[in-house]
Scaffold this motif. Structure first.
Motif, PDB file in Angstrom:
ATOM      1  N   LEU A  49      46.383 -34.299  -1.083  1.00  0.00           N
ATOM      2  CA  LEU A  49      46.456 -35.578  -1.778  1.00  0.00           C
ATOM      3  C   LEU A  49      45.783 -36.720  -1.018  1.00  0.00           C
ATOM      4  CD1 LEU A  49      50.130 -35.437  -3.063  1.00  0.00           C
ATOM      5  CD2 LEU A  49      48.052 -35.109  -4.384  1.00  0.00           C
ATOM      6  N   ALA A  50      45.825 -36.699   0.305  1.00  0.00           N
ATOM      7  CA  ALA A  50      45.240 -37.824   1.056  1.00  0.00           C
ATOM      8  C   ALA A  50      44.924 -37.364   2.476  1.00  0.00           C
ATOM      9  CB  ALA A  50      46.191 -39.021   1.042  1.00  0.00           C
ATOM     10  N   CYS A  51      44.991 -38.303   3.429  1.00  0.00           N
ATOM     11  CA  CYS A  51      44.518 -37.998   4.788  1.00  0.00           C
ATOM     12  C   CYS A  51      45.254 -36.827   5.433  1.00  0.00           C
ATOM     13  CB  CYS A  51      44.594 -39.233   5.678  1.00  0.00           C
ATOM     14  SG  CYS A  51      45.511 -40.613   5.034  1.00  0.00           S
ATOM     15  N   CYS A  52      46.525 -36.628   5.130  1.00  0.00           N
ATOM     16  CA  CYS A  52      47.256 -35.483   5.695  1.00  0.00           C
ATOM     17  C   CYS A  52      46.572 -34.166   5.350  1.00  0.00           C
ATOM     18  CB  CYS A  52      48.689 -35.458   5.179  1.00  0.00           C
ATOM     19  SG  CYS A  52      49.817 -36.476   6.138  1.00  0.00           S
ATOM     20  N   ALA A  53      45.905 -34.147   4.198  1.00  0.00           N
ATOM     21  CA  ALA A  53      45.251 -32.911   3.764  1.00  0.00           C
ATOM     22  C   ALA A  53      44.170 -32.492   4.753  1.00  0.00           C
ATOM     23  CB  ALA A  53      44.659 -33.082   2.371  1.00  0.00           C
ATOM     24  N   SER A  87      50.618 -32.702   0.888  1.00  0.00           N
ATOM     25  CA  SER A  87      49.987 -33.309   2.058  1.00  0.00           C
ATOM     26  C   SER A  87      49.283 -34.592   1.652  1.00  0.00           C
ATOM     27  CB  SER A  87      48.986 -32.319   2.662  1.00  0.00           C
ATOM     28  OG  SER A  87      48.099 -31.882   1.656  1.00  0.00           O
ATOM     29  N   GLY A  88      50.016 -35.698   1.731  1.00  0.00           N
ATOM     30  CA  GLY A  88      49.377 -36.980   1.444  1.00  0.00           C
ATOM     31  C   GLY A  88      50.247 -37.888   0.606  1.00  0.00           C
ATOM     32  N   THR A  89      49.675 -39.032   0.274  1.00  0.00           N
ATOM     33  CA  THR A  89      50.394 -40.044  -0.493  1.00  0.00           C
ATOM     34  C   THR A  89      50.601 -39.566  -1.924  1.00  0.00           C
ATOM     35  OG1 THR A  89      49.067 -41.583   0.797  1.00  0.00           O
ATOM     36  CG2 THR A  89      50.411 -42.522  -0.963  1.00  0.00           C
ATOM     37  N   VAL A  90      51.825 -39.618  -2.392  1.00  0.00           N
ATOM     38  CA  VAL A  90      52.120 -39.177  -3.765  1.00  0.00           C
ATOM     39  C   VAL A  90      52.067 -40.409  -4.667  1.00  0.00           C
ATOM     40  CG1 VAL A  90      53.789 -38.026  -5.251  1.00  0.00           C
ATOM     41  CG2 VAL A  90      53.646 -37.405  -2.840  1.00  0.00           C
ATOM     42  N   MET A 114      54.635 -32.848   3.809  1.00  0.00           N
ATOM     43  CA  MET A 114      53.875 -33.006   5.058  1.00  0.00           C
ATOM     44  C   MET A 114      53.542 -34.481   5.260  1.00  0.00           C
ATOM     45  SD  MET A 114      50.184 -31.452   6.042  1.00  0.00           S
ATOM     46  CE  MET A 114      49.429 -31.828   7.618  1.00  0.00           C
ATOM     47  N   GLY A 115      54.083 -35.058   6.313  1.00  0.00           N
ATOM     48  CA  GLY A 115      53.733 -36.436   6.675  1.00  0.00           C
ATOM     49  C   GLY A 115      54.666 -37.474   6.094  1.00  0.00           C
ATOM     50  N   ALA A 116      54.504 -38.693   6.608  1.00  0.00           N
ATOM     51  CA  ALA A 116      55.391 -39.793   6.228  1.00  0.00           C
ATOM     52  C   ALA A 116      55.288 -40.126   4.736  1.00  0.00           C
ATOM     53  CB  ALA A 116      55.044 -41.022   7.064  1.00  0.00           C
ATOM     54  N   CYS A 117      54.080 -40.056   4.171  1.00  0.00           N
ATOM     55  CA  CYS A 117      53.906 -40.424   2.761  1.00  0.00           C
ATOM     56  C   CYS A 117      54.677 -39.477   1.844  1.00  0.00           C
ATOM     57  CB  CYS A 117      52.433 -40.397   2.385  1.00  0.00           C
ATOM     58  SG  CYS A 117      51.524 -41.811   3.007  1.00  0.00           S
ATOM     59  N   ALA A 118      54.468 -38.176   2.032  1.00  0.00           N
ATOM     60  CA  ALA A 118      55.127 -37.202   1.150  1.00  0.00           C
ATOM     61  C   ALA A 118      56.637 -37.191   1.383  1.00  0.00           C
ATOM     62  CB  ALA A 118      54.552 -35.812   1.382  1.00  0.00           C
ATOM     63  N   GLY A 122      55.833 -43.462   3.284  1.00  0.00           N
ATOM     64  CA  GLY A 122      54.987 -43.800   4.434  1.00  0.00           C
ATOM     65  C   GLY A 122      54.552 -45.252   4.424  1.00  0.00           C
ATOM     66  N   PRO A 123      53.372 -45.549   4.960  1.00  0.00           N
ATOM     67  CA  PRO A 123      52.918 -46.939   5.058  1.00  0.00           C
ATOM     68  C   PRO A 123      52.688 -47.593   3.697  1.00  0.00           C
ATOM     69  CG  PRO A 123      51.257 -45.423   5.908  1.00  0.00           C
ATOM     70  CD  PRO A 123      52.450 -44.602   5.578  1.00  0.00           C
ATOM     71  N   PHE A 124      52.609 -46.770   2.644  1.00  0.00           N
ATOM     72  CA  PHE A 124      52.337 -47.328   1.305  1.00  0.00           C
ATOM     73  C   PHE A 124      53.584 -47.372   0.437  1.00  0.00           C
ATOM     74  CE2 PHE A 124      48.624 -44.770   2.727  1.00  0.00           C
ATOM     75  CZ  PHE A 124      47.841 -45.839   3.112  1.00  0.00           C
ATOM     76  N   LYS A 125      54.732 -47.240   1.069  1.00  0.00           N
ATOM     77  CA  LYS A 125      56.006 -47.133   0.337  1.00  0.00           C
ATOM     78  C   LYS A 125      56.200 -48.261  -0.685  1.00  0.00           C
ATOM     79  CE  LYS A 125      60.960 -47.199   1.438  1.00  0.00           C
ATOM     80  NZ  LYS A 125      61.455 -46.072   0.686  1.00  0.00           N
ATOM     81  N   PRO A 145      57.402 -34.509   9.977  1.00  0.00           N
ATOM     82  CA  PRO A 145      57.162 -35.931  10.235  1.00  0.00           C
ATOM     83  C   PRO A 145      55.793 -36.175  10.860  1.00  0.00           C
ATOM     84  CG  PRO A 145      58.644 -35.010  11.884  1.00  0.00           C
ATOM     85  CD  PRO A 145      58.332 -33.905  10.928  1.00  0.00           C
ATOM     86  N   GLY A 146      55.352 -37.430  10.786  1.00  0.00           N
ATOM     87  CA  GLY A 146      54.080 -37.803  11.412  1.00  0.00           C
ATOM     88  C   GLY A 146      53.162 -38.498  10.435  1.00  0.00           C
ATOM     89  N   CYS A 147      52.187 -39.241  10.979  1.00  0.00           N
ATOM     90  CA  CYS A 147      51.227 -39.951  10.129  1.00  0.00           C
ATOM     91  C   CYS A 147      49.880 -39.965  10.827  1.00  0.00           C
ATOM     92  CB  CYS A 147      51.703 -41.370   9.844  1.00  0.00           C
ATOM     93  SG  CYS A 147      50.528 -42.353   8.882  1.00  0.00           S
ATOM     94  N   PRO A 148      49.081 -38.936  10.684  1.00  0.00           N
ATOM     95  CA  PRO A 148      49.406 -37.666  10.044  1.00  0.00           C
ATOM     96  C   PRO A 148      50.057 -36.720  11.055  1.00  0.00           C
ATOM     97  CG  PRO A 148      47.131 -37.630  10.741  1.00  0.00           C
ATOM     98  CD  PRO A 148      47.681 -38.966  11.171  1.00  0.00           C
ATOM     99  N   PRO A 149      50.769 -35.704  10.579  1.00  0.00           N
ATOM    100  CA  PRO A 149      51.252 -34.669  11.498  1.00  0.00           C
ATOM    101  C   PRO A 149      50.059 -33.893  12.047  1.00  0.00           C
ATOM    102  CG  PRO A 149      52.324 -34.497   9.348  1.00  0.00           C
ATOM    103  CD  PRO A 149      51.176 -35.442   9.191  1.00  0.00           C
TER     104      PRO A 149
END
Ligand code: SF4
Length: 230
Positions: A49-53, A87-90, A114-118, A122-125, A145-149
């Motif tokens: 979905l985003a950078c975590c990917a 993996s990424g911002t939903v 995977m990550g703070a967003c999912a 995360g930062p876009f909450k 956890p992590g941004c990104p893990p």
């Protein structure tokens, strides 16, 4: 030779059967083999979905050798996938598609945030278009956890999933106990002017009715005050 029974008493075992194996439960015999096969062949879905990917893609590259865990076979269809790595911002725009893909996966199926967003937005909450965690709509098995893990963190999450699979039993597996084949399907949210969670429709209707009643009451009071003043 002695063994302890359920009441923790020592029971003498005759010599002629001391070297035999006694099976007390079929599930205890089959579970390790069943779980061993499943834990070492978890096929994730090709889905980012985003950078975590990007980190997920790195994890699938040769340096980290996911084949050690039997997880290197990323599938391009939900029908052949066991694991959805979110993996990424939903975003609200994506969530109907994500839930539809999940419904198309065969059971047993697993979800990893995977990550703070999912995991929680995360930062876009606070973004108008962001869902604050995939667990608002799907059952999550492992949070990473992590941004990104890092790839190492993702691998740690995959090992945690293997440990979860090890705890499951044929005797209690929910995917073999369905009278209703639609059990386990999740309602697909509707994207309108905003995201509508159809599981909440009754509550939304009740709140709307409450709002309408309050408005009507306020209008009636205002009209009465106007009539008295006039
Ligand atoms: S958790 Fe961080 S790295 Fe991952 S998708 Fe969100 S902003 Fe990007």
């Amino acid at each position: 030779m002695t063994v302890s029974d359920a009441g923790a008493r020592d029971v003498a075992v005759p010599d002629e059967v001391a070297n035999n194996v006694v099976i007390t439960s079929i599930a205890k015999l089959l579970d390790p083999a069943y779980n061993w096969a499943r834990r070492n062949s978890v096929w994730p879905m090709v889905f980012g979905l985003a950078c975590c990917a990007i980190e997920m893609i790195c994890t699938a590259a040769s340096r980290y050798d996911l084949a050690r865990f039997g997880m290197e076979v990323f599938r391009a269809t939900p029908r052949q996938s066991d694991l959805m790595i979110v993996s990424g911002t939903v975003t609200k725009k994506m969530i109907p598609t994500i839930v539809r893909l999940y419904n198309q996966m065969p059971e047993p199926r697993y979800v990893m945030a995977m990550g703070a967003c999912a995991s929680g937005g995360g930062p876009f909450k606070d973004g108008y278009n962001v869902v604050d965690g995939i667990d608002k709509f799907l059952p999550v098995d492992v949070y990473v956890p992590g941004c990104p893990p890092t790839p190492q963190a993702l691998i740690n999450g995959l090992i945690a999933l293997q440990e979860k699979i090890d705890q499951q039993s044929l005797a209690t597996a929910p995917w073999y106990k369905k009278d209703d084949p639609t059990t386990g399907l999740y309602e697909i949210p509707v994207l309108g002017p905003d995201l509508i969670d159809v599981r909440q429709l009754d509550r939304i209707r009740a709140e709307a009715a409450k709002y309408e009643a309050q408005k009507a009451e306020e209008t009636a009071v205002a009209e009465e005050a106007e009539a008295v003043a006039g």
